[in-house]
Design a protein around this motif. Structure first.
Motif, mmCIF file in Angstrom:
data_model
loop_
_atom_site.group_PDB
_atom_site.id
_atom_site.type_symbol
_atom_site.label_atom_id
_atom_site.label_comp_id
_atom_site.label_asym_id
_atom_site.label_seq_id
_atom_site.Cartn_x
_atom_site.Cartn_y
_atom_site.Cartn_z
ATOM 1 N N HIS A 132 -16.722 2.046 0.171
ATOM 2 C CA HIS A 132 -15.297 2.010 0.508
ATOM 3 C C HIS A 132 -14.773 3.425 0.687
ATOM 4 C CE1 HIS A 132 -11.132 0.757 0.632
ATOM 5 N NE2 HIS A 132 -10.866 1.720 -0.221
ATOM 6 N N CYS A 133 -13.864 3.587 1.632
ATOM 7 C CA CYS A 133 -13.255 4.891 1.908
ATOM 8 C C CYS A 133 -11.745 4.715 2.014
ATOM 9 C CB CYS A 133 -13.782 5.468 3.221
ATOM 10 S SG CYS A 133 -15.575 5.499 3.349
ATOM 11 N N ASN A 134 -10.987 5.276 1.077
ATOM 12 C CA ASN A 134 -9.537 5.201 1.243
ATOM 13 C C ASN A 134 -9.028 6.343 2.120
ATOM 14 O OD1 ASN A 134 -9.733 7.338 -0.560
ATOM 15 N ND2 ASN A 134 -7.952 6.718 -1.756
ATOM 16 N N LYS A 135 -9.930 7.276 2.464
ATOM 17 C CA LYS A 135 -9.600 8.352 3.399
ATOM 18 C C LYS A 135 -10.277 8.057 4.732
ATOM 19 C CE LYS A 135 -9.181 11.861 -0.221
ATOM 20 N NZ LYS A 135 -9.697 13.157 -0.747
ATOM 21 N N SER A 136 -9.537 8.239 5.807
ATOM 22 C CA SER A 136 -10.064 7.923 7.133
ATOM 23 C C SER A 136 -11.268 8.777 7.503
ATOM 24 C CB SER A 136 -8.959 8.098 8.177
ATOM 25 O OG SER A 136 -8.496 9.437 8.208
ATOM 26 N N THR A 137 -11.388 9.948 6.898
ATOM 27 C CA THR A 137 -12.508 10.848 7.201
ATOM 28 C C THR A 137 -13.794 10.458 6.479
ATOM 29 O OG1 THR A 137 -11.649 12.305 5.463
ATOM 30 C CG2 THR A 137 -11.046 12.833 7.741
ATOM 31 N N ALA A 138 -13.725 9.493 5.562
ATOM 32 C CA ALA A 138 -14.898 8.915 4.889
ATOM 33 C C ALA A 138 -15.787 9.949 4.193
ATOM 34 C CB ALA A 138 -15.719 8.095 5.884
ATOM 35 N N PRO A 139 -15.222 10.783 3.315
ATOM 36 C CA PRO A 139 -16.069 11.755 2.616
ATOM 37 C C PRO A 139 -17.100 11.100 1.697
ATOM 38 C CG PRO A 139 -13.861 11.691 1.655
ATOM 39 C CD PRO A 139 -13.804 10.894 2.912
ATOM 40 N N ASP A 140 -16.810 9.892 1.200
ATOM 41 C CA ASP A 140 -17.768 9.205 0.324
ATOM 42 C C ASP A 140 -19.060 8.888 1.079
ATOM 43 O OD1 ASP A 140 -15.921 8.271 -2.196
ATOM 44 O OD2 ASP A 140 -14.808 8.219 -0.327
ATOM 45 N N SER A 161 -1.728 2.597 4.532
ATOM 46 C CA SER A 161 -0.754 3.494 5.176
ATOM 47 C C SER A 161 -0.069 2.851 6.370
ATOM 48 C CB SER A 161 -1.435 4.792 5.616
ATOM 49 O OG SER A 161 -2.400 4.540 6.624
ATOM 50 N N TYR A 162 -0.563 1.681 6.803
ATOM 51 C CA TYR A 162 0.020 0.987 7.945
ATOM 52 C C TYR A 162 1.098 -0.012 7.516
ATOM 53 C CZ TYR A 162 -3.983 3.008 10.385
ATOM 54 O OH TYR A 162 -4.903 3.882 10.910
ATOM 55 N N SER A 163 1.316 -0.165 6.213
ATOM 56 C CA SER A 163 2.433 -0.977 5.738
ATOM 57 C C SER A 163 3.734 -0.369 6.239
ATOM 58 C CB SER A 163 2.456 -1.010 4.204
ATOM 59 O OG SER A 163 1.271 -1.547 3.678
ATOM 60 N N LEU A 164 4.755 -1.197 6.464
ATOM 61 C CA LEU A 164 6.011 -0.697 7.021
ATOM 62 C C LEU A 164 6.852 0.080 6.010
ATOM 63 C CD1 LEU A 164 7.190 -3.707 9.237
ATOM 64 C CD2 LEU A 164 6.078 -1.580 9.967
ATOM 65 N N ILE A 179 -1.460 8.074 1.110
ATOM 66 C CA ILE A 179 -0.970 7.580 2.396
ATOM 67 C C ILE A 179 -1.383 8.524 3.529
ATOM 68 C CG2 ILE A 179 1.116 7.142 3.762
ATOM 69 C CD1 ILE A 179 2.447 6.300 1.056
ATOM 70 N N ALA A 180 -1.183 9.830 3.316
ATOM 71 C CA ALA A 180 -1.484 10.807 4.370
ATOM 72 C C ALA A 180 -2.958 10.804 4.741
ATOM 73 C CB ALA A 180 -1.050 12.201 3.905
ATOM 74 N N ASN A 181 -3.826 10.711 3.741
ATOM 75 C CA ASN A 181 -5.259 10.745 4.001
ATOM 76 C C ASN A 181 -5.799 9.426 4.542
ATOM 77 O OD1 ASN A 181 -6.582 13.400 3.190
ATOM 78 N ND2 ASN A 181 -5.263 13.007 1.426
ATOM 79 N N ASN A 182 -5.029 8.353 4.341
ATOM 80 C CA ASN A 182 -5.459 7.042 4.830
ATOM 81 C C ASN A 182 -5.168 6.855 6.318
ATOM 82 O OD1 ASN A 182 -4.458 3.886 5.184
ATOM 83 N ND2 ASN A 182 -6.331 4.102 3.997
ATOM 84 N N ARG A 183 -4.183 7.585 6.827
ATOM 85 C CA ARG A 183 -3.819 7.440 8.236
ATOM 86 C C ARG A 183 -5.006 7.807 9.132
ATOM 87 N NH1 ARG A 183 1.759 9.926 6.762
ATOM 88 N NH2 ARG A 183 3.018 8.053 6.487
ATOM 89 N N TRP A 203 -6.273 -4.440 2.224
ATOM 90 C CA TRP A 203 -4.898 -3.972 2.484
ATOM 91 C C TRP A 203 -4.132 -3.905 1.174
ATOM 92 C CZ3 TRP A 203 -0.631 -7.388 5.142
ATOM 93 C CH2 TRP A 203 0.543 -6.624 5.314
ATOM 94 N N HIS A 204 -3.927 -2.698 0.670
ATOM 95 C CA HIS A 204 -3.006 -2.505 -0.441
ATOM 96 C C HIS A 204 -1.590 -2.543 0.153
ATOM 97 C CE1 HIS A 204 -6.551 -1.127 -2.722
ATOM 98 N NE2 HIS A 204 -5.819 -1.402 -3.796
ATOM 99 N N TRP A 205 -1.025 -3.708 0.124
ATOM 100 C CA TRP A 205 0.213 -4.035 0.845
ATOM 101 C C TRP A 205 1.418 -3.522 0.067
ATOM 102 C CZ3 TRP A 205 1.245 -9.809 2.572
ATOM 103 C CH2 TRP A 205 2.432 -9.875 3.308
ATOM 104 N N PHE A 206 2.008 -2.423 0.575
ATOM 105 C CA PHE A 206 3.254 -1.931 -0.014
ATOM 106 C C PHE A 206 4.313 -3.021 0.129
ATOM 107 C CE2 PHE A 206 1.074 1.984 0.014
ATOM 108 C CZ PHE A 206 1.776 2.920 -0.733
#
Length: 416
Positions: A132-140, A161-164, A179-183, A203-206
Protein backbone atom coordinates in the motif's frame (compact mmCIF):
# COMPACT_ATOMS: atom_id res chain seq x y z
CA UNK A 1 -4.29 -27.16 30.47
CA UNK A 2 -2.28 -24.46 32.21
CA UNK A 3 -4.09 -21.24 33.16
CA UNK A 4 -1.93 -18.27 34.14
CA UNK A 5 -1.99 -14.47 33.72
CA UNK A 6 -4.90 -14.33 31.29
CA UNK A 7 -3.36 -17.10 29.21
CA UNK A 8 -4.30 -20.73 28.73
CA UNK A 9 -1.70 -23.16 27.38
CA UNK A 10 -2.56 -26.54 25.87
CA UNK A 11 0.45 -28.79 25.51
CA UNK A 12 -0.04 -31.84 23.34
CA UNK A 13 2.19 -34.52 21.84
CA UNK A 14 0.86 -35.69 18.49
CA UNK A 15 2.04 -38.86 16.82
CA UNK A 16 1.40 -37.50 13.30
CA UNK A 17 0.37 -34.43 11.32
CA UNK A 18 -3.34 -33.74 11.59
CA UNK A 19 -6.13 -31.16 11.71
CA UNK A 20 -7.55 -30.01 15.02
CA UNK A 21 -10.14 -27.58 16.34
CA UNK A 22 -9.73 -25.81 19.66
CA UNK A 23 -12.69 -26.53 21.91
CA UNK A 24 -13.49 -23.98 24.62
CA UNK A 25 -16.09 -24.55 27.34
CA UNK A 26 -17.19 -21.72 29.61
CA UNK A 27 -19.91 -21.00 32.15
CA UNK A 28 -21.36 -18.05 30.21
CA UNK A 29 -20.31 -15.05 28.15
CA UNK A 30 -20.94 -11.89 30.14
CA UNK A 31 -19.39 -9.46 27.67
CA UNK A 32 -17.74 -9.22 24.29
CA UNK A 33 -14.33 -10.89 24.54
CA UNK A 34 -11.41 -11.40 22.16
CA UNK A 35 -8.60 -13.93 22.48
CA UNK A 36 -5.60 -14.52 20.23
CA UNK A 37 -4.26 -17.98 19.47
CA UNK A 38 -0.59 -18.87 19.11
CA UNK A 39 0.53 -22.28 17.87
CA UNK A 40 4.15 -22.99 18.72
CA UNK A 41 4.62 -19.23 19.21
CA UNK A 42 3.17 -18.30 15.81
CA UNK A 43 -0.01 -16.22 15.45
CA UNK A 44 -2.94 -18.22 14.05
CA UNK A 45 -5.83 -15.82 14.63
CA UNK A 46 -8.54 -14.59 16.97
CA UNK A 47 -11.36 -16.19 18.91
CA UNK A 48 -14.28 -13.80 19.40
CA UNK A 49 -16.97 -14.43 22.00
CA UNK A 50 -20.10 -12.31 21.83
CA UNK A 51 -22.37 -11.86 24.83
CA UNK A 52 -25.35 -11.76 22.44
CA UNK A 53 -24.78 -15.39 21.51
CA UNK A 54 -26.32 -17.93 23.85
CA UNK A 55 -23.46 -20.43 23.73
CA UNK A 56 -21.31 -22.25 26.26
CA UNK A 57 -19.05 -24.10 23.83
CA UNK A 58 -16.91 -22.54 21.12
CA UNK A 59 -15.28 -24.67 18.44
CA UNK A 60 -12.73 -22.94 16.23
CA UNK A 61 -12.12 -23.70 12.57
CA UNK A 62 -9.57 -26.46 11.96
CA UNK A 63 -5.84 -25.79 12.02
CA UNK A 64 -3.04 -28.03 10.84
CA UNK A 65 -0.64 -29.29 13.55
CA UNK A 66 2.64 -31.12 13.04
CA UNK A 67 3.60 -34.35 14.75
CA UNK A 68 5.55 -34.12 18.00
CA UNK A 69 5.23 -31.55 20.76
CA UNK A 70 2.75 -28.74 20.18
CA UNK A 71 1.91 -25.82 22.42
CA UNK A 72 -1.25 -23.80 21.84
CA UNK A 73 -1.55 -20.57 23.83
CA UNK A 74 -4.85 -18.68 24.09
CA UNK A 75 -4.31 -15.15 25.37
CA UNK A 76 -7.01 -12.68 26.40
CA UNK A 77 -6.87 -9.35 24.61
CA UNK A 78 -10.19 -7.83 25.57
CA UNK A 79 -13.21 -8.57 27.75
CA UNK A 80 -13.88 -11.26 30.31
CA UNK A 81 -15.11 -14.83 30.19
CA UNK A 82 -14.65 -17.70 32.61
CA UNK A 83 -13.16 -20.56 30.56
CA UNK A 84 -13.71 -23.87 32.35
CA UNK A 85 -12.01 -26.17 29.86
CA UNK A 86 -9.86 -25.93 26.74
CA UNK A 87 -8.84 -28.86 24.60
CA UNK A 88 -7.99 -30.03 21.11
CA UNK A 89 -10.46 -31.98 19.01
CA UNK A 90 -9.20 -34.02 16.05
CA UNK A 91 -11.23 -33.26 12.92
CA UNK A 92 -11.20 -34.06 9.23
CA UNK A 93 -9.15 -31.95 6.91
CA UNK A 94 -11.22 -28.82 6.17
CA UNK A 95 -12.64 -28.57 2.68
CA UNK A 96 -12.73 -25.09 1.19
CA UNK A 97 -16.11 -23.93 0.00
CA UNK A 98 -16.47 -24.11 -3.74
CA UNK A 99 -14.99 -20.73 -4.55
CA UNK A 100 -16.85 -18.61 -7.08
CA UNK A 101 -14.76 -16.33 -9.25
CA UNK A 102 -17.90 -15.07 -10.97
CA UNK A 103 -18.15 -11.30 -10.79
CA UNK A 104 -21.20 -9.74 -9.15
CA UNK A 105 -21.57 -7.15 -11.92
CA UNK A 106 -22.84 -8.90 -15.05
CA UNK A 107 -21.48 -6.02 -17.15
CA UNK A 108 -17.95 -6.24 -15.74
CA UNK A 109 -15.21 -5.29 -18.19
CA UNK A 110 -13.18 -7.91 -20.01
CA UNK A 111 -10.15 -6.78 -18.00
CA UNK A 112 -11.97 -7.57 -14.74
CA UNK A 113 -13.04 -10.96 -16.05
CA UNK A 114 -9.49 -11.77 -17.12
CA UNK A 115 -8.13 -10.72 -13.73
CA UNK A 116 -10.62 -12.91 -11.86
CA UNK A 117 -9.71 -15.76 -14.19
CA UNK A 118 -6.08 -15.21 -13.29
CA UNK A 119 -6.95 -15.31 -9.58
CA UNK A 120 -8.71 -18.62 -10.13
CA UNK A 121 -5.63 -19.98 -11.89
CA UNK A 122 -3.23 -19.17 -9.04
CA UNK A 123 -5.42 -19.92 -6.01
CA UNK A 124 -3.55 -22.22 -3.64
CA UNK A 125 -0.43 -22.17 -5.84
CA UNK A 126 1.06 -18.93 -4.58
CA UNK A 127 0.31 -15.61 -2.93
CA UNK A 128 0.39 -12.24 -4.68
CA UNK A 129 2.66 -9.75 -2.94
CA UNK A 130 1.27 -6.27 -2.35
CA UNK A 131 2.25 -2.89 -1.00
CA UNK A 132 0.00 0.00 0.00
CA UNK A 133 1.14 3.54 -0.78
CA UNK A 134 -0.56 6.56 0.74
CA UNK A 135 1.88 8.71 -1.26
CA UNK A 136 1.41 8.90 -5.01
CA UNK A 137 5.17 8.56 -5.53
CA UNK A 138 5.10 5.08 -3.91
CA UNK A 139 8.32 5.22 -1.86
CA UNK A 140 7.35 1.96 -0.12
CA UNK A 141 7.55 0.14 -3.46
CA UNK A 142 10.97 1.62 -4.12
CA UNK A 143 12.08 0.40 -0.67
CA UNK A 144 10.97 -3.14 -1.53
CA UNK A 145 12.79 -3.00 -4.85
CA UNK A 146 16.06 -1.77 -3.36
CA UNK A 147 15.99 -4.23 -0.50
CA UNK A 148 14.80 -7.38 -2.28
CA UNK A 149 15.31 -6.81 -5.99
CA UNK A 150 11.56 -7.45 -6.43
CA UNK A 151 8.49 -5.33 -7.12
CA UNK A 152 5.13 -6.24 -5.55
CA UNK A 153 2.49 -7.62 -7.91
CA UNK A 154 -0.25 -5.44 -6.42
CA UNK A 155 0.20 -1.72 -5.79
CA UNK A 156 -2.32 -0.12 -3.44
CA UNK A 157 -3.39 3.52 -3.40
CA UNK A 158 -5.85 5.68 -1.46
CA UNK A 159 -8.37 8.23 -2.76
CA UNK A 160 -8.38 10.28 0.47
CA UNK A 161 -7.17 13.52 -1.12
CA UNK A 162 -9.95 13.35 -3.73
CA UNK A 163 -12.68 13.73 -1.10
CA UNK A 164 -14.53 17.04 -1.51
CA UNK A 165 -14.07 18.16 2.10
CA UNK A 166 -10.39 17.68 2.91
CA UNK A 167 -10.08 21.35 3.89
CA UNK A 168 -11.48 20.77 7.35
CA UNK A 169 -11.24 22.99 10.41
CA UNK A 170 -8.21 22.58 12.66
CA UNK A 171 -6.27 20.45 10.15
CA UNK A 172 -3.04 19.25 11.72
CA UNK A 173 0.30 19.17 9.92
CA UNK A 174 -0.01 15.38 9.68
CA UNK A 175 -3.37 15.70 7.93
CA UNK A 176 -2.19 18.41 5.51
CA UNK A 177 0.99 16.47 4.71
CA UNK A 178 -0.95 13.27 4.04
CA UNK A 179 -3.38 15.02 1.68
CA UNK A 180 -0.61 16.81 -0.23
CA UNK A 181 1.44 13.66 -0.75
CA UNK A 182 -1.61 11.63 -1.74
CA UNK A 183 -2.51 13.89 -4.66
CA UNK A 184 -1.60 12.34 -7.99
CA UNK A 185 -2.52 8.81 -6.92
CA UNK A 186 -4.72 8.30 -10.00
CA UNK A 187 -1.79 9.15 -12.26
CA UNK A 188 0.50 6.95 -10.17
CA UNK A 189 -1.91 4.04 -10.51
CA UNK A 190 -2.06 4.46 -14.30
CA UNK A 191 1.75 4.44 -14.48
CA UNK A 192 2.03 1.25 -12.43
CA UNK A 193 -0.73 -0.44 -14.39
CA UNK A 194 1.17 0.23 -17.61
CA UNK A 195 4.11 -1.60 -16.04
CA UNK A 196 1.85 -4.62 -15.53
CA UNK A 197 0.98 -4.26 -11.84
CA UNK A 198 -2.48 -4.99 -10.42
CA UNK A 199 -4.07 -1.88 -8.88
CA UNK A 200 -6.14 -1.63 -5.72
CA UNK A 201 -7.74 1.44 -4.17
CA UNK A 202 -9.29 2.17 -0.79
CA UNK A 203 -10.85 5.48 0.26
CA UNK A 204 -10.38 7.19 3.59
CA UNK A 205 -13.54 9.21 3.03
CA UNK A 206 -13.36 12.64 4.65
CA UNK A 207 -16.78 13.32 6.13
CA UNK A 208 -19.18 15.04 3.68
CA UNK A 209 -20.22 17.47 6.46
CA UNK A 210 -19.34 18.56 10.00
CA UNK A 211 -15.72 17.38 9.98
CA UNK A 212 -12.47 18.39 11.62
CA UNK A 213 -8.90 17.34 10.84
CA UNK A 214 -8.94 13.74 9.53
CA UNK A 215 -12.69 13.61 9.48
CA UNK A 216 -12.90 10.03 8.27
CA UNK A 217 -12.46 9.16 11.94
CA UNK A 218 -15.69 8.88 13.91
CA UNK A 219 -14.24 11.03 16.67
CA UNK A 220 -13.63 13.91 14.24
CA UNK A 221 -17.11 14.34 12.76
CA UNK A 222 -20.74 14.73 13.75
CA UNK A 223 -21.93 13.49 10.35
CA UNK A 224 -25.02 11.34 10.84
CA UNK A 225 -25.09 8.39 8.45
CA UNK A 226 -28.65 7.52 9.37
CA UNK A 227 -29.76 10.99 8.28
CA UNK A 228 -27.64 10.67 5.14
CA UNK A 229 -29.54 7.55 4.15
CA UNK A 230 -32.79 9.53 4.05
CA UNK A 231 -33.19 10.54 0.41
CA UNK A 232 -33.12 14.30 -0.24
CA UNK A 233 -31.88 15.15 3.27
CA UNK A 234 -29.04 17.70 3.25
CA UNK A 235 -26.68 14.95 4.46
CA UNK A 236 -27.81 12.67 1.62
CA UNK A 237 -27.25 15.39 -1.00
CA UNK A 238 -23.72 16.11 0.24
CA UNK A 239 -22.90 12.40 0.49
CA UNK A 240 -24.01 11.79 -3.11
CA UNK A 241 -21.83 14.70 -4.27
CA UNK A 242 -18.83 12.96 -2.67
CA UNK A 243 -19.70 9.60 -4.21
CA UNK A 244 -20.01 11.18 -7.63
CA UNK A 245 -16.70 13.05 -7.27
CA UNK A 246 -14.89 9.79 -6.57
CA UNK A 247 -16.78 8.06 -9.40
CA UNK A 248 -15.36 10.68 -11.76
CA UNK A 249 -11.82 9.70 -10.73
CA UNK A 250 -12.54 5.98 -11.06
CA UNK A 251 -13.83 6.65 -14.58
CA UNK A 252 -10.34 7.86 -15.53
CA UNK A 253 -9.07 4.37 -14.68
CA UNK A 254 -12.02 2.80 -16.48
CA UNK A 255 -11.30 4.81 -19.62
CA UNK A 256 -7.71 3.58 -19.48
CA UNK A 257 -8.98 -0.04 -19.36
CA UNK A 258 -7.60 -0.55 -15.84
CA UNK A 259 -9.40 -3.05 -13.59
CA UNK A 260 -9.45 -1.88 -9.98
CA UNK A 261 -9.61 -4.00 -6.85
CA UNK A 262 -12.03 -1.59 -5.14
CA UNK A 263 -12.06 -1.83 -1.30
CA UNK A 264 -14.55 0.80 -0.12
CA UNK A 265 -15.84 1.51 3.39
CA UNK A 266 -13.11 -0.59 4.94
CA UNK A 267 -12.91 -1.76 8.57
CA UNK A 268 -16.50 -0.73 9.25
CA UNK A 269 -16.87 -3.36 11.96
CA UNK A 270 -14.27 -1.51 14.04
CA UNK A 271 -16.48 1.61 14.38
CA UNK A 272 -13.51 4.00 14.24
CA UNK A 273 -14.58 5.24 10.79
CA UNK A 274 -17.85 7.17 10.46
CA UNK A 275 -19.27 4.77 7.86
CA UNK A 276 -19.26 1.96 10.43
CA UNK A 277 -19.98 3.88 13.61
CA UNK A 278 -23.77 3.53 13.49
CA UNK A 279 -23.89 -0.22 13.18
CA UNK A 280 -24.20 -2.88 10.51
CA UNK A 281 -27.63 -1.93 9.15
CA UNK A 282 -26.56 1.60 8.18
CA UNK A 283 -23.24 0.34 6.83
CA UNK A 284 -24.91 -2.27 4.62
CA UNK A 285 -27.37 0.28 3.24
CA UNK A 286 -24.47 2.64 2.42
CA UNK A 287 -22.41 -0.15 0.81
CA UNK A 288 -25.33 -1.22 -1.36
CA UNK A 289 -26.16 2.39 -2.23
CA UNK A 290 -22.56 2.93 -3.40
CA UNK A 291 -22.60 -0.32 -5.35
CA UNK A 292 -25.85 0.56 -7.11
CA UNK A 293 -24.77 4.11 -7.94
CA UNK A 294 -21.34 3.11 -9.22
CA UNK A 295 -22.46 0.06 -11.20
CA UNK A 296 -25.88 1.06 -12.47
CA UNK A 297 -25.66 4.86 -12.64
CA UNK A 298 -21.97 5.54 -13.38
CA UNK A 299 -21.32 2.30 -15.30
CA UNK A 300 -18.08 1.68 -13.42
CA UNK A 301 -17.65 -1.79 -14.83
CA UNK A 302 -13.93 -1.80 -14.09
CA UNK A 303 -14.39 -2.40 -10.34
CA UNK A 304 -13.89 -5.70 -8.54
CA UNK A 305 -15.66 -5.24 -5.20
CA UNK A 306 -13.65 -6.13 -2.09
CA UNK A 307 -15.63 -6.41 1.14
CA UNK A 308 -13.56 -5.49 4.21
CA UNK A 309 -15.64 -5.58 7.40
CA UNK A 310 -15.16 -9.23 8.43
CA UNK A 311 -18.08 -9.60 10.80
CA UNK A 312 -21.09 -11.63 9.74
CA UNK A 313 -23.46 -8.83 10.82
CA UNK A 314 -21.79 -6.46 8.34
CA UNK A 315 -21.96 -8.71 5.30
CA UNK A 316 -23.87 -6.85 2.53
CA UNK A 317 -24.67 -9.94 0.44
CA UNK A 318 -23.11 -12.26 -2.13
CA UNK A 319 -24.66 -10.21 -4.94
CA UNK A 320 -22.46 -7.17 -4.20
CA UNK A 321 -19.18 -8.81 -3.13
CA UNK A 322 -16.50 -10.34 -5.35
CA UNK A 323 -13.70 -10.92 -2.84
CA UNK A 324 -13.83 -11.00 0.97
CA UNK A 325 -10.93 -9.61 2.96
CA UNK A 326 -9.60 -8.82 6.40
CA UNK A 327 -6.94 -6.48 7.84
CA UNK A 328 -4.58 -8.08 10.37
CA UNK A 329 -1.83 -6.43 12.39
CA UNK A 330 -0.44 -9.37 14.30
CA UNK A 331 0.66 -8.77 17.91
CA UNK A 332 4.36 -8.04 18.39
CA UNK A 333 5.17 -8.43 14.71
CA UNK A 334 4.38 -12.15 14.77
CA UNK A 335 4.43 -13.73 11.30
CA UNK A 336 2.13 -16.74 11.72
CA UNK A 337 -0.18 -17.93 8.92
CA UNK A 338 -3.38 -16.39 10.39
CA UNK A 339 -5.31 -19.56 9.54
CA UNK A 340 -8.15 -19.04 12.03
CA UNK A 341 -8.77 -15.53 10.70
CA UNK A 342 -8.83 -16.87 7.15
CA UNK A 343 -11.35 -19.57 8.03
CA UNK A 344 -13.52 -17.11 9.98
CA UNK A 345 -13.85 -14.84 6.94
CA UNK A 346 -14.33 -17.85 4.65
CA UNK A 347 -17.39 -18.94 6.65
CA UNK A 348 -19.31 -15.65 6.19
CA UNK A 349 -20.39 -15.57 2.50
CA UNK A 350 -23.07 -18.12 1.67
CA UNK A 351 -21.25 -18.75 -1.60
CA UNK A 352 -17.48 -19.18 -1.40
CA UNK A 353 -15.46 -16.07 -2.19
CA UNK A 354 -11.70 -15.67 -2.64
CA UNK A 355 -10.10 -14.35 0.57
CA UNK A 356 -7.45 -11.62 0.70
CA UNK A 357 -5.26 -10.18 3.44
CA UNK A 358 -6.09 -6.59 2.52
CA UNK A 359 -3.82 -4.97 5.13
CA UNK A 360 -1.00 -6.33 7.23
CA UNK A 361 1.77 -4.85 9.34
CA UNK A 362 4.17 -7.79 9.40
CA UNK A 363 5.08 -9.50 6.15
CA UNK A 364 3.61 -13.01 6.37
CA UNK A 365 5.69 -16.16 6.75
CA UNK A 366 5.16 -17.80 3.37
CA UNK A 367 6.54 -21.14 4.53
CA UNK A 368 3.77 -21.39 7.13
CA UNK A 369 1.08 -20.09 4.78
CA UNK A 370 2.00 -22.67 2.15
CA UNK A 371 2.36 -25.57 4.62
CA UNK A 372 -0.91 -24.79 6.43
CA UNK A 373 -2.87 -24.51 3.15
CA UNK A 374 -4.08 -21.05 4.15
CA UNK A 375 -4.98 -19.81 0.68
CA UNK A 376 -4.70 -16.06 1.01
CA UNK A 377 -5.03 -14.58 -2.48
CA UNK A 378 -2.71 -11.67 -1.67
CA UNK A 379 -1.16 -9.72 1.19
CA UNK A 380 -0.87 -5.93 1.28
CA UNK A 381 1.62 -4.43 3.73
CA UNK A 382 0.50 -0.99 4.91
CA UNK A 383 2.69 2.00 4.14
CA UNK A 384 5.54 2.65 6.54
CA UNK A 385 5.53 -0.79 8.18
CA UNK A 386 8.29 -2.33 6.07
CA UNK A 387 10.82 0.19 7.30
CA UNK A 388 9.81 -0.28 10.96
CA UNK A 389 12.08 -2.88 12.57
CA UNK A 390 9.49 -3.57 15.28
CA UNK A 391 7.29 -5.06 12.58
CA UNK A 392 9.69 -6.27 9.92
CA UNK A 393 13.37 -7.11 9.86
CA UNK A 394 15.20 -6.70 6.57
CA UNK A 395 15.89 -10.44 6.53
CA UNK A 396 12.16 -11.21 6.88
CA UNK A 397 11.27 -8.92 3.97
CA UNK A 398 13.99 -10.36 1.73
CA UNK A 399 12.91 -13.93 2.53
CA UNK A 400 9.24 -13.20 1.82
CA UNK A 401 9.69 -11.51 -1.56
CA UNK A 402 12.21 -14.12 -2.73
CA UNK A 403 10.15 -17.10 -1.54
CA UNK A 404 9.10 -19.58 -4.27
CA UNK A 405 5.45 -19.20 -3.14
CA UNK A 406 5.55 -15.40 -3.68
CA UNK A 407 4.10 -13.98 -6.88
CA UNK A 408 5.84 -10.67 -7.55
CA UNK A 409 5.48 -8.38 -10.57
CA UNK A 410 8.03 -10.33 -12.62
CA UNK A 411 6.29 -13.68 -11.86
CA UNK A 412 2.94 -12.04 -12.58
CA UNK A 413 4.01 -11.03 -16.06
CA UNK A 414 5.46 -14.51 -16.73
CA UNK A 415 2.27 -16.29 -15.59
CA UNK A 416 0.03 -13.96 -17.58
Amino acid sequence: MVNENNKIAIEKYLSEIGFYSILLEFDNVKEYAVFVVYVNEKYYGKIVLNEKEDIRIKKTPAIKLDGGENCIVIEKIYGYVNIECANLLKVDRPIDKSISFQLSNVNSSNECKELMGFFKKIKGKGILTGQHCNKSTAPDVEYVKRLTGKIPAIIGFDLLSYSLHVGTNDSTWECIDEIANNRGSIEGAIEWSRKGAIITFCWHWFSPMYGEDKSFYTSNTKFDLKEALIQDSKEYIEMIKDLDAIAKKLKVLRDNNIPVLWRPLHEADGNWFWWGAQGPESYIRLYRLMYDRYVNYHNLNNLIWIWNAPDRQYYPGDDVVDIASIDIYTPNGNDGPMSLDYQSVNEIPSKGKPIALAENGTVPNLDLIEQSKTNWLWFMTWNGFLADQKWNTKEKIIDAFNHPYAINLDNLLDIK
